[in-house]
Design a protein around this motif. Structure first.
Motif, PDB file in Angstrom:
ATOM      1  N   TRP A 110      49.328  55.090  41.207  1.00  0.00           N
ATOM      2  CA  TRP A 110      49.781  55.780  39.996  1.00  0.00           C
ATOM      3  C   TRP A 110      48.689  55.843  38.928  1.00  0.00           C
ATOM      4  CZ3 TRP A 110      53.599  58.760  40.772  1.00  0.00           C
ATOM      5  CH2 TRP A 110      54.600  58.406  41.673  1.00  0.00           C
TER       6      TRP A 110
ATOM      7  N   CYS B 234      47.554  59.363  38.122  1.00  0.00           N
ATOM      8  CA  CYS B 234      48.561  60.347  37.717  1.00  0.00           C
ATOM      9  C   CYS B 234      48.684  60.370  36.188  1.00  0.00           C
ATOM     10  CB  CYS B 234      49.912  60.007  38.351  1.00  0.00           C
ATOM     11  SG  CYS B 234      51.202  61.217  37.987  1.00  0.00           S
TER      12      CYS B 234
ATOM     13  N   TRP C 166      55.828  51.104  35.688  1.00  0.00           N
ATOM     14  CA  TRP C 166      55.294  52.437  35.453  1.00  0.00           C
ATOM     15  C   TRP C 166      56.360  53.284  34.776  1.00  0.00           C
ATOM     16  CZ3 TRP C 166      50.400  53.692  35.682  1.00  0.00           C
ATOM     17  CH2 TRP C 166      49.543  52.930  36.473  1.00  0.00           C
TER      18      TRP C 166
ATOM     19  N   VAL D 251      54.673  63.576  39.190  1.00  0.00           N
ATOM     20  CA  VAL D 251      55.080  62.360  39.908  1.00  0.00           C
ATOM     21  C   VAL D 251      55.482  62.692  41.340  1.00  0.00           C
ATOM     22  CG1 VAL D 251      56.945  60.640  40.025  1.00  0.00           C
ATOM     23  CG2 VAL D 251      55.665  60.958  37.909  1.00  0.00           C
TER      24      VAL D 251
ATOM     25  N   GLN E 231      52.347  63.493  43.296  1.00  0.00           N
ATOM     26  CA  GLN E 231      51.584  62.269  43.574  1.00  0.00           C
ATOM     27  C   GLN E 231      52.208  61.513  44.750  1.00  0.00           C
ATOM     28  OE1 GLN E 231      48.855  61.577  41.791  1.00  0.00           O
ATOM     29  NE2 GLN E 231      48.404  59.459  42.283  1.00  0.00           N
ATOM     30  N   GLU E 232      53.506  61.413  44.753  1.00  0.00           N
ATOM     31  CA  GLU E 232      54.199  60.709  45.833  1.00  0.00           C
ATOM     32  C   GLU E 232      54.042  61.475  47.150  1.00  0.00           C
ATOM     33  OE1 GLU E 232      56.555  57.343  47.065  1.00  0.00           O
ATOM     34  OE2 GLU E 232      55.143  57.774  45.466  1.00  0.00           O
TER      35      GLU E 232
END
Length: 73
Positions: free
Chosen positions: A4, A7, A21, A61, A64-65
């Motif tokens: 993370w 990001c 986070w 998010v 990113q995942e």
């Protein structure tokens, strides 16, 4: 595990929500998004329930995942 740190939509501050986070500029933890989606909520509903979170943050998010799962083992 997702990194993370790369990001821009999230931040970690040990003085906020026990260092979990969170979406940048909010006290909404990232895990709240995934818990709500897992429970059947839509992104639109999540954004209505947490108006301080911006749509671009949720998109970042999720991207990113997704990138984590695309990476070779």
């Amino acid at each position: 595990m997702t990194d993370w740190n790369t990001c821009p939509a999230v931040e970690r501050d040990p003085r906020k929500i026990s260092g979990a986070w969170a979406f940048t500029g909010t006290r909404v933890p990232v895990y709240a998004l995934f818990e709500n989606l897992e429970s059947g909520a839509t992104v639109k509903e999540f954004l209505e329930w947490y108006p301080e979170v911006r749509e671009w943050q949720v998109a970042a998010v999720l991207k990113q995942e997704a990138e984590y799962f695309k990476a070779p083992a």
